[in-house]
Structure formats: structure tokens, C-alpha cells
Design a protein around this motif. Sequence first.
Motif, PDB file in Angstrom:
ATOM      1  N   ASP A  77       0.719  -1.161   0.216  1.00 27.18           N
ATOM      2  CA  ASP A  77      -0.127  -0.319  -0.134  1.00 27.18           C
ATOM      3  C   ASP A  77       1.215   1.317   0.036  1.00 27.18           C
ATOM      4  OD1 ASP A  77      -2.255  -1.836  -0.053  1.00 27.18           O
ATOM      5  OD2 ASP A  77      -2.526  -1.725   2.459  1.00 27.18           O
ATOM      6  N   LEU A  78       0.404   2.090  -0.389  1.00 28.73           N
ATOM      7  CA  LEU A  78       0.977   3.484  -0.431  1.00 28.73           C
ATOM      8  C   LEU A  78       0.993   3.778   1.512  1.00 28.73           C
ATOM      9  CD1 LEU A  78      -0.036   5.646  -3.111  1.00 28.73           C
ATOM     10  CD2 LEU A  78       2.254   4.730  -3.236  1.00 28.73           C
ATOM     11  N   GLY A  79       2.236   4.036   1.175  1.00 31.96           N
ATOM     12  CA  GLY A  79       1.978   5.259   2.861  1.00 31.96           C
ATOM     13  C   GLY A  79       2.159   3.610   3.297  1.00 31.96           C
ATOM     14  N   ILE A  80       2.973   2.239   3.513  1.00 32.76           N
ATOM     15  CA  ILE A  80       2.702   1.550   3.831  1.00 32.76           C
ATOM     16  C   ILE A  80       4.515   1.553   3.422  1.00 32.76           C
ATOM     17  CG2 ILE A  80       3.473  -1.208   4.640  1.00 32.76           C
ATOM     18  CD1 ILE A  80      -0.079  -0.707   4.595  1.00 32.76           C
ATOM     19  N   VAL A  81       6.088   1.818   4.670  1.00 29.53           N
ATOM     20  CA  VAL A  81       7.406   2.383   3.721  1.00 29.53           C
ATOM     21  C   VAL A  81       7.593   1.089   4.904  1.00 29.53           C
ATOM     22  CG1 VAL A  81       6.967   4.803   3.460  1.00 29.53           C
ATOM     23  CG2 VAL A  81       7.989   3.930   5.501  1.00 29.53           C
ATOM     24  N   MET A 116       9.843  11.117  -4.248  1.00 24.21           N
ATOM     25  CA  MET A 116       8.274  11.155  -3.869  1.00 24.21           C
ATOM     26  C   MET A 116       7.077  10.841  -4.936  1.00 24.21           C
ATOM     27  SD  MET A 116       8.994   9.408  -0.856  1.00 24.21           S
ATOM     28  CE  MET A 116       6.727   8.856  -1.072  1.00 24.21           C
ATOM     29  N   CYS A 117       7.262  12.208  -5.582  1.00 25.07           N
ATOM     30  CA  CYS A 117       5.914  12.388  -6.285  1.00 25.07           C
ATOM     31  C   CYS A 117       6.270  11.202  -8.031  1.00 25.07           C
ATOM     32  CB  CYS A 117       6.716  14.059  -7.490  1.00 25.07           C
ATOM     33  SG  CYS A 117       6.030  15.187  -6.394  1.00 25.07           S
ATOM     34  N   VAL A 118       7.195  11.221  -8.357  1.00 25.43           N
ATOM     35  CA  VAL A 118       7.436   9.902  -9.246  1.00 25.43           C
ATOM     36  C   VAL A 118       6.443   8.419  -8.471  1.00 25.43           C
ATOM     37  CG1 VAL A 118       9.116   8.252 -10.172  1.00 25.43           C
ATOM     38  CG2 VAL A 118       9.295  10.459 -10.258  1.00 25.43           C
ATOM     39  N   ARG A 119       7.554   8.653  -7.296  1.00 24.13           N
ATOM     40  CA  ARG A 119       6.230   7.008  -6.536  1.00 24.13           C
ATOM     41  C   ARG A 119       5.321   7.118  -6.423  1.00 24.13           C
ATOM     42  NH1 ARG A 119       5.951   4.825  -1.471  1.00 24.13           N
ATOM     43  NH2 ARG A 119       6.805   2.707  -1.298  1.00 24.13           N
ATOM     44  N   ILE A 120       4.516   7.752  -6.088  1.00 22.92           N
ATOM     45  CA  ILE A 120       2.754   8.290  -6.600  1.00 22.92           C
ATOM     46  C   ILE A 120       2.784   8.193  -7.682  1.00 22.92           C
ATOM     47  CG2 ILE A 120       1.481   9.460  -5.090  1.00 22.92           C
ATOM     48  CD1 ILE A 120       2.576  10.479  -2.896  1.00 22.92           C
ATOM     49  N   MET A 148      -5.643  15.271  -6.584  1.00 31.33           N
ATOM     50  CA  MET A 148      -5.750  17.006  -5.760  1.00 31.33           C
ATOM     51  C   MET A 148      -6.003  16.404  -3.734  1.00 31.33           C
ATOM     52  SD  MET A 148      -6.492  19.566  -6.814  1.00 31.33           S
ATOM     53  CE  MET A 148      -6.917  20.380  -5.964  1.00 31.33           C
ATOM     54  N   ASN A 149      -6.194  15.084  -3.334  1.00 29.91           N
ATOM     55  CA  ASN A 149      -5.777  14.636  -2.360  1.00 29.91           C
ATOM     56  C   ASN A 149      -4.930  14.464  -1.890  1.00 29.91           C
ATOM     57  OD1 ASN A 149      -4.526  12.384  -0.933  1.00 29.91           O
ATOM     58  ND2 ASN A 149      -7.190  12.940   0.413  1.00 29.91           N
ATOM     59  N   VAL A 150      -3.426  14.423  -3.344  1.00 32.43           N
ATOM     60  CA  VAL A 150      -2.039  14.521  -2.875  1.00 32.43           C
ATOM     61  C   VAL A 150      -1.309  15.604  -2.408  1.00 32.43           C
ATOM     62  CG1 VAL A 150       0.220  14.312  -3.308  1.00 32.43           C
ATOM     63  CG2 VAL A 150      -0.988  12.205  -3.970  1.00 32.43           C
ATOM     64  N   ALA A 160       4.239  21.437   2.996  1.00 33.04           N
ATOM     65  CA  ALA A 160       5.175  19.922   4.375  1.00 33.04           C
ATOM     66  C   ALA A 160       5.962  19.654   3.503  1.00 33.04           C
ATOM     67  CB  ALA A 160       3.717  19.351   4.279  1.00 33.04           C
ATOM     68  N   PRO A 161       6.698  18.655   4.298  1.00 30.15           N
ATOM     69  CA  PRO A 161       8.218  18.401   3.983  1.00 30.15           C
ATOM     70  C   PRO A 161       8.330  16.873   3.552  1.00 30.15           C
ATOM     71  CG  PRO A 161       8.144  18.387   6.624  1.00 30.15           C
ATOM     72  CD  PRO A 161       7.130  18.984   5.797  1.00 30.15           C
ATOM     73  N   GLU A 162       6.960  16.382   2.654  1.00 25.40           N
ATOM     74  CA  GLU A 162       6.687  15.501   2.624  1.00 25.40           C
ATOM     75  C   GLU A 162       5.912  15.540   1.321  1.00 25.40           C
ATOM     76  OE1 GLU A 162       4.785  12.892   5.186  1.00 25.40           O
ATOM     77  OE2 GLU A 162       3.446  14.945   6.118  1.00 25.40           O
ATOM     78  N   VAL A 163       5.479  14.601   0.172  1.00 25.16           N
ATOM     79  CA  VAL A 163       4.552  14.019  -0.513  1.00 25.16           C
ATOM     80  C   VAL A 163       3.833  12.920  -0.420  1.00 25.16           C
ATOM     81  CG1 VAL A 163       4.274  14.181  -3.006  1.00 25.16           C
ATOM     82  CG2 VAL A 163       5.432  15.118  -2.653  1.00 25.16           C
ATOM     83  N   LYS A 164       2.589  12.639   0.010  1.00 26.08           N
ATOM     84  CA  LYS A 164       1.635  11.657   0.501  1.00 26.08           C
ATOM     85  C   LYS A 164       0.633  11.832  -0.144  1.00 26.08           C
ATOM     86  CE  LYS A 164       1.213  14.012   4.934  1.00 26.08           C
ATOM     87  NZ  LYS A 164       0.708  13.838   6.630  1.00 26.08           N
TER      88      LYS A 164
END
Length: 368
Positions: free
Chosen positions: A187-191, A203-207, A253-255, A262-266
Motif C-alpha cells: 500500500d501507499l503509505g506503508i514504508v 516521492m512525486c514519481v513514486r506516487i 488533488m488529494n496528494v 509540508a516536507p513530504e509528498v503523500k
Amino acid sequence: MTHSSSSADALRPNQFREHQERLEDEVLSPYAVRSSQTQGRQNPEPLDPVRTEFQRDRDRILHSKAFRRLKHKTQVFIDPKEDHHRTRLTHTLEVSQIARTLARALRLNEDLTEAISLAHDLGHTPFGHGGEQALDEVLREYDPKGEFRHYDQSLRIVDVLERGGAGLNLTWEVRDGILGHSKGSKDLGIVEGTQLPSSLEGMCVRIADRIAYINHDIDDSVRAGVLRLEDLPQDALDVLGRSHSARIATMVMNVLESSVGAPEVKMTGVILDATNRLKDYMYANVYNMEVRGQIEMDKAQLMVKELFRLYMGQPHLFSEEEDLIRYDFDRLPTDEKLRAVTDFVAGMTDRYAVTTFQKHFVPSAWAY
């Protein structure tokens, strides 16, 4: 009436790159990677007078042989008769478009994002993930501890195999993004247990990879008659949208809303949950099940394995392609032979694998 020239108009040719680097400092988010602050290349090179370091990487990837081969590599469906199914190349371009949209909106470095996007799947085998599984399995026949992962192979291509063994000598940030893009079926979010990119651009590419393949694989599967929209989890479609474009827009839009400033992309909340449910459905019902194309995939996996075994037993049969790295197999230890054969088979396109298999395993008509 005269017009004053802008500062860009007045630049001398050797100032173009510096001007772009200044613009990055003025425009980009504090969390973005500046091209002037790259951690550099494995082999230092003089700076380009026009292009930033990440622009140079993008161009090298775009002009590489491995990138051109993506147009004849399977995404999900082998050798589709219909012209509109995705290939590994069109998947790559869709990932690039979504990732660049995210990067631009978040004021991240779009050139770095594009370079990672274009290179992230260079290491994929012929016949998609089925080919990757087959190559991993046959490699373990010779080395039980060996493994084949397309993201490791992507990095090997840009580091070693391109340019006749010289590699592309990319920047550290692009190489890091290539290695950190893959999630498998997690899952996205499970690292846990996954290597995440160090940059937000990575992280943009990963998502974007997940957003792209879930949606275009649904589109291709419906077109191929493998599934119907009514078969998908309806609660997930209620959240994300009932059309291809609506789902992508909702996810993007959610991302952005979850990541701006923020210092993250999620991805977060109900959108993340619905996205993961669609992903799970596709893994269970398209990627891992005996769908209509499974018989053909079995044949494709057999070809990958037999070609690998052939070249391990008779390495002199290696193609005389112009850009193939030359090896003295009589002097190579077994682990290096495995590495060379893995590189060769992994680099094949679908049609080259089929043609080569026919050449070596299918009898020709006798001439009387």
C-alpha cells in the motif's frame, strides 16, 4: 518605440544555466532540490553552459537505447491487437505527466522529477512483471541467493550498461529516485521494508507511478474484456470517480492538499484507502489471476527461462548487436556470466525475445 530587454534576453550563452539556477532559488519551495546543490555525479564532469544538471540527466535518459526499447515492452497485455493498449513506454510518459503536475503545483524541481520518471522503468524485462518473475526464478536455478528486481536493473542500466558499458553518469538525486520508486503490491503509505526516495521529487514519481498504473490498467482491462467497471469495488469508485480522468484528478488533488507546504509528498485519508482497495483488486483479479491472457503469459515466461538457460550453456550465441558489451566468457567466473546473461535477457523487447526464441528453438523448413 523601443522595448527594454529582459535580463534573460541580455544573457550571454555561457550564462543560461546560471540564470536558470537563480530562478530555481527564487521560485522553488524550500523543500525542493536545487540543481546547483546536487550531490553530483560518480564521475565529475564540466558543467553545461545551457542546461542544469537535472536537465542534462533528462536528456541523456531520453536519448538512451534503453528508453527507446520501452515502446516494445509489455505493460500488462502481451502484444495487444488493439492499438490503444499501453506499453511500458506510454506508461512511463503517463507517470511523467502526473509526477510533473504534482511537482509544479508543489513548487518542486520539475526537471529532476521528469528525469526520474523517464528512467524509473528502464530495467523492466520483456513481458512485464511476468517476465520479471520468470527471470528472477531462472536466475535462482544457478544462484539460490540471486534475485532480479527491475528497479535495481534500471539503476544498472544508467550506471553501467548504456553507452557500451560507460553508463550515463547521472546525478545522485536521479539515481536515488530510480531506486526508490518501486512499491510492489504494498500500500501507499506503508514504508516498512521499502527504500523511499530521499527527495520530494522522487516521492512525486513514486506516487505518480501508482496513480498512473492503477487507472490505465483498469482502462486497458475493460477494453480487453478482462473486467467490467461494475466488477470493481463500488465504494472505491464512489470516492474516487467513475471515469479515468475523474479518478486521476481526485487522487492528484488529494496528494496536493495533503502535501502543500509540508516536507513530504503523500496521499491521505479516504482517498488513500480507496486507492489501495483498487490496487488490491487489480492484483487479485488481473495481475495475479489466471485471466484470459494467462496462457500466453505462461508461454512468455517459458521463453524467458529457456533463453536464459541457452545463453548460460552456450554464451557464444550472444547476438552481435552493435551496442552489446563484449565478454570473454571463457575467462569469466560463474557469477559474472550470470550477470552478463541477465543483462542481455532483461534488455530484450517482447518481439526480440520471440524472434530470438524462434531462431534457436523452432525448426526452420528444410531446403531440399
